[in-house]
Each structure stands twice: as C-alpha cells, then as structure tokens.
Motif scaffolding. Structure first.
Motif, mmCIF file in Angstrom:
data_model
loop_
_atom_site.group_PDB
_atom_site.id
_atom_site.type_symbol
_atom_site.label_atom_id
_atom_site.label_comp_id
_atom_site.label_asym_id
_atom_site.label_seq_id
_atom_site.Cartn_x
_atom_site.Cartn_y
_atom_site.Cartn_z
ATOM 1 N N GLY A 54 -17.714 -6.588 -1.217
ATOM 2 C CA GLY A 54 -18.640 -7.533 -1.566
ATOM 3 C C GLY A 54 -20.204 -7.317 -0.413
ATOM 4 O O GLY A 54 -19.686 -6.415 0.655
ATOM 5 N N GLY A 55 -21.156 -8.008 -0.011
ATOM 6 C CA GLY A 55 -21.799 -8.297 0.793
ATOM 7 C C GLY A 55 -22.651 -6.958 0.915
ATOM 8 O O GLY A 55 -23.085 -6.834 0.343
ATOM 9 N N LEU A 56 -22.996 -6.760 2.036
ATOM 10 C CA LEU A 56 -23.763 -6.386 2.708
ATOM 11 C C LEU A 56 -23.584 -5.154 2.427
ATOM 12 O O LEU A 56 -24.062 -3.738 2.341
ATOM 13 N N ILE A 57 -22.088 -4.531 3.092
ATOM 14 C CA ILE A 57 -21.314 -3.700 2.979
ATOM 15 C C ILE A 57 -21.490 -2.876 1.225
ATOM 16 O O ILE A 57 -22.005 -1.442 0.944
ATOM 17 N N GLY A 58 -21.161 -3.324 0.506
ATOM 18 C CA GLY A 58 -21.718 -3.745 -0.908
ATOM 19 C C GLY A 58 -22.793 -2.857 -0.968
ATOM 20 O O GLY A 58 -22.796 -2.446 -2.049
ATOM 21 N N SER A 59 -23.283 -3.495 -0.663
ATOM 22 C CA SER A 59 -24.732 -2.897 -1.346
ATOM 23 C C SER A 59 -25.538 -2.051 -1.305
ATOM 24 O O SER A 59 -26.288 -1.173 -1.849
ATOM 25 N N VAL A 60 -24.539 -1.308 0.054
ATOM 26 C CA VAL A 60 -25.306 -0.021 0.281
ATOM 27 C C VAL A 60 -24.581 0.921 0.096
ATOM 28 O O VAL A 60 -24.490 2.644 0.228
ATOM 29 N N GLN A 61 -23.057 0.780 -0.581
ATOM 30 C CA GLN A 61 -21.811 1.346 -0.972
ATOM 31 C C GLN A 61 -21.475 1.389 -2.162
ATOM 32 O O GLN A 61 -21.343 0.237 -2.695
ATOM 33 N N GLY A 62 -21.421 2.904 -2.905
ATOM 34 C CA GLY A 62 -20.237 2.749 -4.300
ATOM 35 C C GLY A 62 -18.466 1.664 -4.027
ATOM 36 O O GLY A 62 -18.367 1.115 -2.864
ATOM 37 N N PRO A 63 -18.195 2.147 -5.355
ATOM 38 C CA PRO A 63 -16.398 1.363 -4.940
ATOM 39 C C PRO A 63 -15.739 2.191 -4.259
ATOM 40 O O PRO A 63 -16.090 4.048 -4.107
ATOM 41 N N ARG A 64 -14.663 2.444 -3.791
ATOM 42 C CA ARG A 64 -14.086 2.866 -2.359
ATOM 43 C C ARG A 64 -12.669 2.486 -3.730
ATOM 44 O O ARG A 64 -12.857 1.280 -4.286
ATOM 45 N N THR A 65 -11.812 3.283 -2.998
ATOM 46 C CA THR A 65 -10.186 3.852 -3.982
ATOM 47 C C THR A 65 -10.055 3.142 -2.306
ATOM 48 O O THR A 65 -9.840 3.266 -1.556
ATOM 49 N N VAL A 66 -8.509 2.309 -3.046
ATOM 50 C CA VAL A 66 -7.557 1.532 -2.121
ATOM 51 C C VAL A 66 -6.377 2.098 -2.920
ATOM 52 O O VAL A 66 -5.581 1.554 -3.837
ATOM 53 N N HIS A 67 -4.640 2.441 -2.764
ATOM 54 C CA HIS A 67 -3.871 3.045 -2.943
ATOM 55 C C HIS A 67 -3.224 1.706 -2.191
ATOM 56 O O HIS A 67 -2.917 1.489 -1.115
ATOM 57 N N VAL A 68 -2.165 0.912 -3.477
ATOM 58 C CA VAL A 68 -0.973 0.453 -3.016
ATOM 59 C C VAL A 68 -0.251 1.124 -3.735
ATOM 60 O O VAL A 68 0.719 1.293 -4.274
ATOM 61 N N ASP A 69 0.686 1.796 -2.834
ATOM 62 C CA ASP A 69 2.246 2.099 -2.160
ATOM 63 C C ASP A 69 2.722 0.994 -2.539
ATOM 64 O O ASP A 69 3.746 -0.031 -1.896
ATOM 65 N N ILE A 70 4.192 0.982 -3.755
ATOM 66 C CA ILE A 70 5.060 0.098 -3.949
ATOM 67 C C ILE A 70 6.088 0.441 -3.612
ATOM 68 O O ILE A 70 6.813 1.075 -4.134
ATOM 69 N N VAL A 71 6.694 0.247 -2.622
ATOM 70 C CA VAL A 71 8.203 0.989 -2.445
ATOM 71 C C VAL A 71 9.296 -0.645 -2.771
ATOM 72 O O VAL A 71 9.326 -1.713 -2.187
ATOM 73 N N ASP A 72 10.658 -0.247 -3.764
ATOM 74 C CA ASP A 72 11.208 -0.848 -3.884
ATOM 75 C C ASP A 72 12.187 -0.077 -3.379
ATOM 76 O O ASP A 72 13.149 0.802 -3.600
ATOM 77 N N TYR A 73 13.223 -1.155 -2.701
ATOM 78 C CA TYR A 73 14.433 -0.999 -2.088
ATOM 79 C C TYR A 73 15.336 -2.077 -2.115
ATOM 80 O O TYR A 73 15.397 -3.282 -1.826
ATOM 81 N N PRO A 74 16.715 -1.832 -2.108
ATOM 82 C CA PRO A 74 17.805 -2.436 -2.182
ATOM 83 C C PRO A 74 17.931 -3.889 -1.085
ATOM 84 O O PRO A 74 17.651 -3.028 0.379
ATOM 85 N N GLY A 75 17.943 -5.197 -1.283
ATOM 86 C CA GLY A 75 17.959 -6.483 0.123
ATOM 87 C C GLY A 75 19.112 -6.011 1.105
ATOM 88 O O GLY A 75 19.005 -6.775 2.195
ATOM 89 N N GLU A 76 20.284 -5.100 0.286
ATOM 90 C CA GLU A 76 21.133 -5.393 0.780
ATOM 91 C C GLU A 76 21.195 -4.415 1.956
ATOM 92 O O GLU A 76 21.642 -4.825 3.085
ATOM 93 N N TRP A 77 20.433 -3.316 1.876
ATOM 94 C CA TRP A 77 19.949 -2.334 2.751
ATOM 95 C C TRP A 77 19.575 -3.420 4.149
ATOM 96 O O TRP A 77 19.302 -2.513 5.153
ATOM 97 N N LEU A 78 18.193 -4.340 4.195
ATOM 98 C CA LEU A 78 18.234 -4.852 4.695
ATOM 99 C C LEU A 78 19.205 -5.466 5.833
ATOM 100 O O LEU A 78 19.012 -6.249 6.716
#
Ligand code: GDP
Length: 478
Positions: free
Chosen positions: A128-152
């Motif tokens: 959005g905003g100023l940056i958005g007016s000069v830049q096209g869409p960018r890609t953001v990767h969401v890496d979801i890491v699933d792990y058992p809480g028992e390990w924590l």
C-alpha cells in the motif's frame, strides 16, 4: 531528472524494507529475494494443530471468511498458492489429504500431528501507500512448520541432569495415571545392578505407558516428549531409559550409569538438533491449547497446563537458558499467540470467559517465567466450526447451547458444557492450591464430528476467529 531521483530513493527504501524483513526472518537470502515468514504451529497432541493448519491454509487460499485479516480485507492479497517448501528433508504437511477428509461428503477429522512437517504458502501482495504506487505486487512466502508441543517441553531437560530430572519426576507421578504402576516396576529394580537390557526396556515401557496415560488424562508436563511420539526412533536406546531412584556410587556398567548416559544422549541427539535445526528458524509462533479439555479433566490438569505454558514460554525467552541461547544464536521469535482451541464447543456468549481464563493462565505462566521479549497474546478460536448455536429450556431455565453431530454416530445433540466462571480465579485458584475436583461445577466435553460443508466459491471452511489469529501472526508483515 527530479522524477528519476525520486524513484531511485524509493527503490532503495523498498530494498531496505525487504532487507529488513529478511534480517528479522533470518532467511539466508540475497537482498532482492522474496521475504519469508516462518510460522511455527505447535501444541500438545490433540490440541488441534492439524485442523488449524488445514483450515488456515484453506482460508488463506479462499479468503471470503477472513474479514478481520486486514491484508485480505483491504484486497492487498492478489493471489495465494502452494509452492514446494524450502527444506527438502522435512516431510511436507499433507494439506490436500487433510482437506479432503474435512470436506468429504461424510467428513472426518484428519490424522493428527505425529512429527514435524512443513508447507509453503506464497502470497502475492500489493504493497500500500507510496511504495505500492511505484512497485507491483511482491511475493511473500509463509512457511508453516508444524511440530508436536511435546518436543518443546523437552527444552526443560536441557539444563537438568539425569539425577535432578529423575527426582522431580518421581516426586510427582504417584497420583498420576499409570504412575503407581511405574513406581511398582521401579521398586523391584536395583539401579546399581549391572545393566540388563530387558529390564531397561521393561522400565522404559512402563514409564512410556504412564506418560501416555497422563497425557490422555489431560496432564501436560510429560517428559521426555519424544517417548510419546517416537517416530522412527522407536525402540532405539536413546528412547530406552526412565527415571530412577538415586543410588550411591553406581558402578560403571550399572543401570543407573547407562540411563544417565542415554538421558544425556537424548538431550544431545534428539532435543538439541530440533531446537537448532527447526525451532531456531521460526519468526512467529502459535501455541494451540486445549483449555476446555484441561478444565474438563480437573484442577490438577489446569495447574499442570499453566506450568507447561510457563515452560513453553521459557523457550521463547532464551536469555535465561545458556544452552538454548547458544543454539538460537541471537535469533528471536517476535510474536507468540496462545490460542484456546475448539471454542465451537461453547456458545459465543461464553467465549469471553474462555479467553479470560486463557489470558489468566498466560499471565500466571508469564509471571512464573518472568517473561519479557516477544509480544504475547491469548485468544479463543475454532479452526473448524463443527456446531451451530441454539437455545433450549432446561428445568425451566433457558440455556445457550451448541448443536452438532456426535463423533462416531449419526445423532445430533445439543450440548451445554457447564457455565465457565466469569472470574478466572474461580478455576485457577483451586487449581493452584492443588484441589482434586471442582467444588461447585462440572465441565463436560463432547466430541463432535465435522459438519458436511457446502462452500461457496471464494470461501474457506467456517471457523471462529481464525482471521484474527492470522492478523496477529501475519497481518503486519504483509
Ligand atoms: P493435533 O494432534 O494437534 O494435530 O490435533 P488435531 O488437529 O488432529 O485435532 C485433534 C482433535 O481435536 C480433532 O480430531 C477434533 O476432534 C478436535 N478438533 C480440533 N480442532 C477442532 C475445532 O476447531 N473444532 C472442534 N469441534 N473440534 C476440533
């Protein structure tokens, strides 16, 4: 000329921002590669991790039910798609199979988390905003890491030795499920005798049976966590030990010495690699907590949950733990969400109470862990809503209930789990004082089956506050 100058300034600003994101996420990347957010999803087994990830991804792909997730609501997300994950050696989260289970004509709950897995969801976001007016869409990767809480929970083992851990465990297990069976097994064992592998295995089996029974009964504080979810380490020496009563000057080949060695090996070969290779790379974390399940199990389970939450919080505050600080090498998770799951078991009138109890548990856990660091929040959610709300008259009084299909039958039932107290202290104070049962109330749980879904185009599965959870975890980075 002036225009060109402005563009140069702006693009270096954009560059600085994406580099900033990279620095925070710590991904090894050149300045112009796409930013990555690594989202950790954890919780003790059956807390709801698999259902959460499946529904979150489905609702990020089709965002019609995500009004409180601002990047979606303001239309900044132009596209969302799944991509091959960056880590070749981590199993992929089986999103498609889990979604197929939930959306089948006769829907089923998917198979629960048993090990670590990962999934990459990529979003095309229009800034959005100023940056958005000069830049096209960018890609953001969401890496979801699933792990058992028992390990924590195993984190608490890092600064314990075998003698200390044994003493703590033996002091608390007597009145926990399977605890006396293990103590009976132990009573017939001489820890100073020479190691006999069948004896070692028998003890480990009895201790593991106790851990599983205690987890089943709602206890959270069950270590070593990998005993309950062993994966391909099942039967290996590193998982074949158990707490022992201290012996004086145990001999070199004694059971005690060998278990002590295996305990250290467990820390070195199981616990540390997980923290170093996976946990250290997480930016944002959601911890799913079955608060209703613990309340149903009784005051001890609630108190135990509070302790487990404090233990988990220490994992996010490495300052006090030298071993962990070294493993994390200065990296830090900056937001943690504790979410009470399965809120669809309650009529929405009761949701604020569930949230208040979760917040209170968190506050106490925070005090215990003297936590300062990441932004931490509590919330009540249902990743997949399996009920509708209704009102019924019972003994002349009107009750707010939820209705759903009972698991394992075709019956639909109305359900009122018992009124949660307005003041969380009414639950937490007796829990802390060691009460054995709730004095004046009973809290039931019921297992509902997922409802058959008819999704309109552009809509993900129905949920409760999944959009708010996504906003807290991801919104500011998109
Ligand atoms: P995991 O072990 O943390 O992966 O837990 P799962 O995601 O497999 O969830 C365990 C069980 O909790 C499921 O089989 C469901 O019975 C129940 N569950 C999980 N999420 C929800 C929810 O949002 N609503 C309801 N009603 N039940 C849920």
């Amino acid at each position: 000329m002036a225009r060109k100058g402005a563009v140069v300034v702006l693009s270096s600003l954009v560059d600085g921002i994406s580099r900033g994101v990279d620095r925070v996420t710590g991904t090894v990347s050149a300045p112009f590669t796409d930013p990555v957010i690594r989202l950790g999803v954890t919780g003790l087994s059956r807390a709801g991790k698999t259902v959460f990830i499946t529904s979150l991804v489905a609702n990020l792909l089709d965002r019609g039910r995500m009004p409180q997730f601002q990047p979606a609501a303001r239309g900044a997300i132009r596209a969302a798609y799944l991509q091959p994950q960056p880590d070749d050696t981590v199993p992929r989260f089986d999103y498609e199979a889990h979604l197929a289970d939930l959306t089948a004509r006769d829907p089923q709950w998917p198979e629960s988390t048993r090990r670590i897995s990962e999934l990459r969801l990529s979003l095309k976001v229009q800034p959005g905003g100023l940056i958005g007016s000069v830049q096209g869409p960018r890609t953001v990767h969401v890496d979801i890491v699933d792990y058992p809480g028992e390990w924590l929970l195993d984190l608490s083992l890092l600064d314990k030795d075998f003698a200390g851990w044994s003493a703590e465990v033996l002091a608390r297990i007597e009145d926990r499920p399977g605890g006396s069976d293990y103590l009976a097994e132990l009573a017939g064992t001489d820890a100073s005798a020479r190691l006999d592998e069948p004896v070692a295995q028998r003890l480990a089996r009895a201790y593991t049976a106790h851990l599983n029974a205690a987890r089943e009964a709602g206890y959270s504080d069950c270590t070593p966590g990998r005993f309950m979810l062993p994966g391909d380490m099942e039967g290996s020496p590193v998982l074949t030990f158990a707490p022992l009563r201290a012996v004086e000057r145990p001999g070199r080949h004694s059971l005690w010495r060998e278990f002590e060695r295996r305990f250290d090996s467990y820390k070195r070969n199981v616990v540390k690699p997980f923290f170093r290779d996976h946990f250290a790379k997480i930016d944002r974390q959601i911890v799913l907590v079955d608060v209703l399940g613990a309340i149903h199990a009784g005051p001890r389970a609630v108190e135990d949950l509070r302790r487990a939450m404090a233990d988990i919080l220490t994992a996010f505050r490495p300052g006090r733990n030298d071993v962990l600080s070294r493993l994390l090498m200065g990296r830090r998770i900056d937001r943690v969400l504790f979410a009470a799951t399965k809120a669809d078991h309650l009529h929405h009138e009761q949701h604020p109470r569930l949230t208040a109890i979760t917040e209170s548990l968190l506050r106490e856990a925070r005090d215990r862990a003297a936590f300062a660091g990441a932004e931490v929040r509590a919330m009540s959610i249902a990743a997949l809503r399996a009920t509708d709300e209704d009102r019924v008259t019972h003994d002349g009084a009107e009750l707010a209930v939820v209705r759903g299909r009972l698991l394992g039958s075709d019956k639909r039932a109305a359900f009122h789990p018992g009124a949660l107290p307005e003041d969380p202290a009414h639950l937490l104070a007796p829990a802390r004082k060691g009460a054995e049962a709730w004095l004046d109330a009973d809290y039931e749980v019921m297992r509902f089956a997922p409802l058959p879904l008819t999704l309109k185009p552009g809509e993900g599965p129905p949920h409760i506050r999944l959009d708010r959870a996504a906003q807290f975890l991801l919104g500011d980075r998109l």
